[in-house]
Design a protein around this motif. Structure first.
Motif, PDB file in Angstrom:
ATOM      1  N   THR A   1      60.166 -33.582 -68.523  1.00 20.87           N
ATOM      2  CA  THR A   1      61.469 -33.596 -69.191  1.00 20.87           C
ATOM      3  C   THR A   1      62.425 -34.433 -68.348  1.00 20.87           C
ATOM      4  N   SER A   2      63.715 -34.338 -68.631  1.00 21.39           N
ATOM      5  CA  SER A   2      64.693 -35.111 -67.866  1.00 21.39           C
ATOM      6  C   SER A   2      65.884 -34.225 -67.506  1.00 21.39           C
ATOM      7  N   VAL A   3      66.616 -34.637 -66.471  1.00 21.89           N
ATOM      8  CA  VAL A   3      67.755 -33.887 -65.976  1.00 21.89           C
ATOM      9  C   VAL A   3      68.991 -34.213 -66.809  1.00 21.89           C
ATOM     10  N   VAL A   4      69.657 -33.174 -67.314  1.00 21.76           N
ATOM     11  CA  VAL A   4      70.895 -33.350 -68.070  1.00 21.76           C
ATOM     12  C   VAL A   4      72.094 -33.297 -67.131  1.00 21.76           C
ATOM     13  N   SER A   5      72.085 -32.364 -66.187  1.00 21.78           N
ATOM     14  CA  SER A   5      73.189 -32.252 -65.226  1.00 21.78           C
ATOM     15  C   SER A   5      72.692 -31.569 -63.960  1.00 21.78           C
ATOM     16  N   CYS A   6      73.417 -31.829 -62.856  1.00 17.47           N
ATOM     17  CA  CYS A   6      73.093 -31.209 -61.569  1.00 17.47           C
ATOM     18  C   CYS A   6      74.394 -31.038 -60.797  1.00 17.47           C
ATOM     19  N   VAL A   7      74.792 -29.796 -60.565  1.00 17.31           N
ATOM     20  CA  VAL A   7      76.073 -29.534 -59.897  1.00 17.31           C
ATOM     21  C   VAL A   7      75.859 -28.574 -58.723  1.00 17.31           C
ATOM     22  N   PRO A   8      76.664 -28.712 -57.652  1.00 12.78           N
ATOM     23  CA  PRO A   8      76.547 -27.804 -56.510  1.00 12.78           C
ATOM     24  C   PRO A   8      76.790 -26.350 -56.940  1.00 12.78           C
ATOM     25  N   ALA A   9      76.070 -25.437 -56.296  1.00 12.41           N
ATOM     26  CA  ALA A   9      76.200 -24.021 -56.658  1.00 12.41           C
ATOM     27  C   ALA A   9      75.755 -23.146 -55.499  1.00 12.41           C
ATOM     28  N   GLU A  10      76.021 -21.844 -55.637  1.00 12.52           N
ATOM     29  CA  GLU A  10      75.567 -20.856 -54.661  1.00 12.52           C
ATOM     30  C   GLU A  10      74.756 -19.788 -55.378  1.00 12.52           C
ATOM     31  N   LEU A  11      73.770 -19.273 -54.684  1.00 14.23           N
ATOM     32  CA  LEU A  11      72.934 -18.224 -55.250  1.00 14.23           C
ATOM     33  C   LEU A  11      72.964 -17.014 -54.318  1.00 14.23           C
ATOM     34  N   LYS A  12      73.284 -15.845 -54.867  1.00 12.92           N
ATOM     35  CA  LYS A  12      73.271 -14.606 -54.085  1.00 12.92           C
ATOM     36  C   LYS A  12      71.896 -13.966 -54.187  1.00 12.92           C
ATOM     37  N   LEU A  13      71.274 -13.766 -53.035  1.00 14.60           N
ATOM     38  CA  LEU A  13      69.950 -13.159 -52.976  1.00 14.60           C
ATOM     39  C   LEU A  13      69.979 -11.910 -52.116  1.00 14.60           C
ATOM     40  N   GLU A  14      69.045 -11.002 -52.386  1.00 12.99           N
ATOM     41  CA  GLU A  14      68.897  -9.811 -51.557  1.00 12.99           C
ATOM     42  C   GLU A  14      67.528  -9.858 -50.917  1.00 12.99           C
TER      43      GLU A  14
ATOM     44  N   VAL B   1      60.440 -27.932 -60.081  1.00 10.46           N
ATOM     45  CA  VAL B   1      61.022 -29.004 -60.906  1.00 10.46           C
ATOM     46  C   VAL B   1      61.214 -30.224 -60.019  1.00 10.46           C
ATOM     47  N   GLY B   2      60.579 -31.313 -60.372  1.00 13.03           N
ATOM     48  CA  GLY B   2      60.723 -32.542 -59.585  1.00 13.03           C
ATOM     49  C   GLY B   2      60.301 -32.365 -58.138  1.00 13.03           C
ATOM     50  N   GLY B   3      59.307 -31.512 -57.901  1.00 10.20           N
ATOM     51  CA  GLY B   3      58.827 -31.271 -56.551  1.00 10.20           C
ATOM     52  C   GLY B   3      59.653 -30.278 -55.754  1.00 10.20           C
TER      53      GLY B   3
ATOM     54  N   GLN C   1      67.258 -38.332 -64.500  1.00  9.71           N
ATOM     55  CA  GLN C   1      65.976 -38.471 -63.807  1.00  9.71           C
ATOM     56  C   GLN C   1      64.858 -37.769 -64.582  1.00  9.71           C
ATOM     57  N   GLU C   2      63.708 -38.446 -64.715  1.00 11.35           N
ATOM     58  CA  GLU C   2      62.538 -37.829 -65.323  1.00 11.35           C
ATOM     59  C   GLU C   2      61.894 -36.904 -64.297  1.00 11.35           C
ATOM     60  N   VAL C   3      61.606 -35.666 -64.684  1.00 17.36           N
ATOM     61  CA  VAL C   3      61.037 -34.688 -63.752  1.00 17.36           C
ATOM     62  C   VAL C   3      59.842 -33.985 -64.384  1.00 17.36           C
ATOM     63  N   HIS C   4      58.965 -33.532 -63.507  1.00 18.68           N
ATOM     64  CA  HIS C   4      57.788 -32.779 -63.926  1.00 18.68           C
ATOM     65  C   HIS C   4      58.000 -31.307 -63.570  1.00 18.68           C
ATOM     66  N   ILE C   5      57.792 -30.413 -64.534  1.00 19.19           N
ATOM     67  CA  ILE C   5      57.933 -28.976 -64.312  1.00 19.19           C
ATOM     68  C   ILE C   5      56.547 -28.355 -64.188  1.00 19.19           C
ATOM     69  N   LYS C   6      56.398 -27.500 -63.193  1.00 12.33           N
ATOM     70  CA  LYS C   6      55.165 -26.740 -63.033  1.00 12.33           C
ATOM     71  C   LYS C   6      55.506 -25.264 -62.968  1.00 12.33           C
ATOM     72  N   LEU C   7      54.878 -24.471 -63.820  1.00 11.60           N
ATOM     73  CA  LEU C   7      55.156 -23.047 -63.935  1.00 11.60           C
ATOM     74  C   LEU C   7      54.317 -22.237 -62.952  1.00 11.60           C
ATOM     75  N   ASP C   8      54.934 -21.231 -62.328  1.00 11.29           N
ATOM     76  CA  ASP C   8      54.193 -20.249 -61.533  1.00 11.29           C
ATOM     77  C   ASP C   8      53.526 -19.296 -62.519  1.00 11.29           C
TER      78      ASP C   8
END
Length: 416
Positions: free
Chosen positions: A20-33, A67-69, A94-101
């Protein structure tokens, strides 16, 4: 439910890779436990033209993949879009390749389809409605709208559930328009406020039809087996049914067998005798603990008497005992008497956690108690010449003792 754009996520349960291809990419934060500790990761939220990674929702955790490595750490739904959180930026267009777990996805499929089957049969057989469910990392739970279940019901439910699995019953996905009369006939807890597009129905042939956005197996035989581990009291007038499905049952059996082998070696008895052997050990330990407490109490009295009988005992007494407890320390303090003596007692690991007791003239204890507690990284409280509490670290016990000796020497000199 999702729009057509995300519908492919739900339908592509066997699509392991995708371009597929990337539509948007913006900085972000992720809260993890992580192990009970919360942390924030900086990265990027990526939207793709389309995706095969399922976003968290409908009681089901999200997919993981690449996604995209770059590893995908979280997939969330924002309206009609799936947002992929990754650690490195990707370029728009950007064209990217997705691989599912796939291992994670298939596990979630087994647990989710298993929940649908259990929920449907619990209702059909006993009239127990499902009010919520949770797909856990090791086991899952279904909240049933009943205060209690009758003896034998869960065994009967498990038997019928596994009969359906052996019957090789197909599971199909149907897409209906929101105004289709058939929508009113299926089980549902309602549509989300931001629903758009067709309604997705998961149909277990002859068993259940239910609105659901999650990923599912295409045949009940793919569930392999379901084990109902038991029930526990839930929220007010609710009962939680605990279960595992598919590969989790195999892992549970392997883990249980390994534990059984280890216990056989430790207890030197066969598996059928493990419970009796542990019961005997517990009773023996209780008897020994009781005897040990009696000895400790007697030892506390002897320690106090030994100090009192010293002609040059002075007015300061300090002792550390690894195996003591609060009663042990209080017996010593009471036997010695602390009107004219500063007493400092600790129990526990010498360089680890433990408990402490400071006793002596009230003005000294009131002044020094908090400072001793601070040195031992603990918390304490007291009154009437006693200050005691828990110590998180006894490493600085010697410093606390030196501080107390200084105050006890002032007591001797009449400065207090």
């Amino acid at each position: 439910m999702y729009t057509k754009k995300l519908m492919s996520i739900c339908l592509s349960t066997c699509l392991l890779q995708f371009d597929t291809s990337v539509v948007s990419c913006v900085p972000a934060e992720l809260k993890l436990e992580n192990n009970g500790k919360k942390e924030k990761l900086k990265g990027f939220n990526v939207k793709l033209k389309d995706t095969i990674l399922f976003p968290e929702g409908g009681g089901q955790p999200d997919d993981h993949g690449v996604v995209g490595g770059v590893p995908v750490l979280r997939v969330l739904r924002q309206g009609p879009d799936a947002v992929h959180f990754i650690s490195s930026a990707l370029e728009e267009g950007q064209e990217v390749h997705i691989k599912l777990d796939w291992e994670r996805r298939f596990d979630h499929m087994q647990q989710h389809s298993g929940q649908h089957l259990i929920t449907a049969l619990a209702d059909t057989m006993f009239g127990y409605k499902t009010t919520s469910w949770d797909l856990g990392r090791q086991r899952s739970s279904i909240e049933l709208d009943t205060a209690l279940v009758k003896p034998g019901e869960m065994e009967a439910l498990e038997a019928v559930v596994n009969e359906k699995i052996r019957a090789h019953i197909p599971v199909t996905v149907n897409l209906l328009s929101i105004d289709d009369p058939a929508v009113e006939k299926v089980r549902s807890r309602g549509l989300p406020d931001d629903h758009a597009g067709p309604v997705r129905i998961i149909d277990i042939e002859g068993v259940d039809a239910n609105m659901c956005c999650g990923t599912h197996v295409s045949n009940l035989s793919h569930l392999q087996i379901i084990k109902i581990l038991g029930t526990e009291k839930g929220k007010k007038n609710k009962t939680n049914l605990i279960f595992i499905a598919g590969n989790r049952v195999l892992k549970y059996a392997e883990k249980s067998y390994n534990i059984e082998k280890s216990l056989t070696v430790l207890l030197k008895t066969g598996a059928d005798e493990h419970v009796d052997a542990v019961d005997k050990l517990q009773k023996t330990v209780k008897r020994l603990q009781k005897s040990n407490l009696i000895i400790l109490r007697e030892m506390a009295v002897l320690i106090a008497q030994s100090f009192k009988n010293k002609p040059d005992k002075g007015n300061f007494f300090s002792l550390h005992n690894k195996d003591g407890d609060n009663e042990f320390m209080n017996i010593i303090a009471n036997e010695i008497g602390f009107q004219d003596t500063v007493i400092f007692l600790t129990v526990g690991e010498e360089k680890g956690a433990g408990m402490f007791l400071l006793a002596g003239p009230e003005n000294i204890v009131t002044e020094v108690g908090p400072r001793v507690s601070e040195l031992l990284q603990g918390k304490g409280a007291g009154k009437a010449g006693r200050y005691q509490g828990k110590a998180n670290s006894l490493v600085k016990r010697a410093e606390a003792e030196a501080l107390l000796q200084e105050h006890s020497s002032k007591l001797t000199a009449g400065e207090e």
